[in-house]
Write a protein that holds these residues in place. Structure first.
Motif, PDB file in Angstrom:
ATOM      1  N   UNK A  31      46.904  40.047  31.388  1.00  0.00           N
ATOM      2  CA  UNK A  31      45.964  41.039  30.878  1.00  0.00           C
ATOM      3  C   UNK A  31      44.568  40.477  30.628  1.00  0.00           C
ATOM      4  N   UNK A  32      44.417  39.134  30.613  1.00  0.00           N
ATOM      5  CA  UNK A  32      43.102  38.549  30.327  1.00  0.00           C
ATOM      6  C   UNK A  32      42.567  37.716  31.493  1.00  0.00           C
ATOM      7  N   UNK A  33      43.192  37.837  32.661  1.00  0.00           N
ATOM      8  CA  UNK A  33      42.773  37.003  33.784  1.00  0.00           C
ATOM      9  C   UNK A  33      41.425  37.412  34.362  1.00  0.00           C
ATOM     10  N   UNK A  34      41.098  38.709  34.314  1.00  0.00           N
ATOM     11  CA  UNK A  34      39.886  39.188  34.978  1.00  0.00           C
ATOM     12  C   UNK A  34      38.817  39.621  33.985  1.00  0.00           C
ATOM     13  N   UNK A  35      37.546  39.351  34.308  1.00  0.00           N
ATOM     14  CA  UNK A  35      36.455  39.847  33.463  1.00  0.00           C
ATOM     15  C   UNK A  35      36.220  41.333  33.711  1.00  0.00           C
ATOM     16  N   UNK A 256      47.187  37.052  41.892  1.00  0.00           N
ATOM     17  CA  UNK A 256      45.906  36.872  41.195  1.00  0.00           C
ATOM     18  C   UNK A 256      44.781  36.901  42.221  1.00  0.00           C
ATOM     19  N   UNK A 257      43.643  37.491  41.818  1.00  0.00           N
ATOM     20  CA  UNK A 257      42.419  37.395  42.621  1.00  0.00           C
ATOM     21  C   UNK A 257      41.251  37.244  41.656  1.00  0.00           C
ATOM     22  N   UNK A 258      40.288  36.424  42.025  1.00  0.00           N
ATOM     23  CA  UNK A 258      39.227  36.044  41.083  1.00  0.00           C
ATOM     24  C   UNK A 258      38.122  37.083  40.958  1.00  0.00           C
ATOM     25  N   UNK A 259      38.045  38.067  41.883  1.00  0.00           N
ATOM     26  CA  UNK A 259      36.968  39.072  41.833  1.00  0.00           C
ATOM     27  C   UNK A 259      37.471  40.353  42.470  1.00  0.00           C
ATOM     28  N   UNK A 260      37.201  41.482  41.826  1.00  0.00           N
ATOM     29  CA  UNK A 260      37.746  42.754  42.301  1.00  0.00           C
ATOM     30  C   UNK A 260      36.705  43.712  42.857  1.00  0.00           C
TER      31      UNK A 260
END
Length: 314
Positions: A31-35, A256-260
Motif C-alpha cells: 500500500x505504500x510502494x507508490x507515490x 511492482x512498477x516504479x511509475x504508473x
C-alpha cells in the motif's frame, strides 16, 4: 569476477499441486510502494495518479537480447534459526561473548554491542550484522587483489559454517570511500538456485586495506528446501498480465512498477531472478527495466522505469 558452484538444496515434499499465491510483498507494504502524483491539466483540473494508470497506454517489449525461458522452475522455502541456542552458536562462531548477548522483544533481535564488536541477528528474517569497531586509517595502502579478497572472504565464511549455499555469484566493490580513497571494500556473495541468482539473498564481507575481515552483513539461513515445481509464464503472457494489473490498479503484492503515469511503456531489459518473499519463500520473478513516455493534454514526460512480477503460474 564471478564464481559459480552447484547448489545443494534439501529436498522437501514436492507439492506441484500447491495453488497458494506467492506474494513478494505484504499488503501493508504494497500500500505504500507508490507515490501519489498530481498533474494540472490545461482546463485547470487536477488529475491524481496513485494506484492505477488512468491513461490509455501501450506496452512494447523491445528486448535487446533473447532469453531462454524454462518451462518449469522450482519454488523453495527457507528455514531460519528459531532457538536462542542456534543464535548463541552463531554468535560464538564470530567470537561474540554470548553471556552478554540479549534479546529485544520489541525488535525481535539478538543484540551485542561493546567497544570493539557489534552483533545483531533478526529472528524474523535471518538478517545478520556483525562488525568490528575500527576506524579505517586515512593513510591507506593498496588493497590485495580481488582474487585474494574473494578467497579470504569465502574461506572465512566456510570455516564458520556461514556459507550455507553452495552455488553462488561473487563480486568485489567499494563499501566506504572518503576523499576519493577507498577505505573498505565489500565482497558480495549472492546465492544462486538452479543456476539463477537470488536477487535479495546473500552475504557481504567487509575488508580493510590490509585484507582483514572487519564485518559481515546479510541473511543467514538454517536451510533451504523445495516445496514444488511450477510452470513459468512466457513473455507474451507476462506483458498481458502487466498491462492488466496496471490498468486495474491491482495491489502490488506479487508485482511492482516504479511509475504508473504513462501512455507508452517500453521494456528493454528482462531477466529471471529468484526473490525471497516476506514470508520466506524463494520464488522466480521477472525483473524488468525500460522507459516510459507520457503524452497527454499539455503534459510531456519521460524517464526510466523498473518493475518485477512473479514469474510462475499458481
Amino acid at each position: 569476477m564471478f564464481v559459480n558452484k552447484r547448489t545443494m538444496v534439501d529436498e522437501g515434499v514436492h507439492d506441484t499441486s500447491m495453488t497458494s499465491r506467492f506474494n513478494i510483498y505484504s499488503e501493508d507494504r504494497a500500500s505504500i510502494l507508490l507515490p501519489m502524483v498530481q498533474f494540472k491539466l490545461s482546463n485547470g483540473s487536477v488529475l491524481v495518479v496513485h494506484k492505477r494508470n488512468p491513461f490509455e497506454f501501450d506496452i512494447d517489449a523491445n528486448l535487446s537480447t533473447s532469453m531462454v525461458i524454462p518451462q518449469y522452475l522450482r519454488v523453495f522455502r527457507v528455514r531460519l534459526y528459531n532457538s536462542s541456542q542456534d543464535v548463541f552458536n552463531l554468535a560464538l562462531k564470530l567470537g561474540i561473548n554470548t553471556v552478554k548477548l540479549y534479546y529485544n522483544e520489541r525488535t525481535k533481535q539478538y543484540i551485542f554491542h561493546n567497544a570493539t564488536h557489534v552483533f545483531e541477528y533478526s529472528v524474523e528474517n535471518g538478517f545478520l550484522r556483525f562488525k568490528l569497531r575500527e576506524t579505517p586509517s586515512s593513510d591507506v595502502s593498496s588493497f590485495p587483489s580481488d582474487d585474494i579478497l574473494i578467497k579470504k572472504a569465502i574461506d572465512f565464511l566456510k570455516e564458520r559454517g556461514l556459507l550455507y549455499f553452495s552455488e553462488y555469484e561473487v563480486r568485489v566493490g567499494s563499501y566506504l570511500v572518503a576523499n576519493r580513497t577507498i577505505l573498505v571494500k565489500a565482497v558480495v556473495i549472492n546465492a544462486k538456485l538452479d543456476d539463477i541468482t537470488v536477487d535479495n539473498l546473500g552475504l557481504v564481507v567487509l575488508m580493510n586495506s590490509k585484507g582483514d575481515i572487519i564485518g559481515v552483513e546479510g541473511t543467514i539461513l538454517a536451510g533451504v528446501y523445495t516445496v514444488g515445481e511450477y510452470r513459468v509464464k512466457p513473455v507474451n503472457e507476462l506483458m498481458m498480465e502487466l498491462k492488466r494489473k496496471i490498468a486495474r490498479g491491482e495491489p502490488m503484492t506479487n508485482w511492482y512498477i516504479s511509475w504508473l503515469a504513462f501512455t507508452k511503456l517500453r521494456i528493454t531489459d528482462l531477466t529471471l531472478r529468484y526473490y525471497m518473499t516476506y514470508d520466506g519463500y524463494l520464488v522466480p520473478v521477472y525483473i524488468m527495466k525500460g522507459y516510459y513516455e507520457l503524452d497527454y493534454d499539455t503534459i510531456r514526460d519521460s524517464g526510466e522505469i523498473r518493475g518485477l512480477m512473479v514469474a510462475i503460474k499458481g
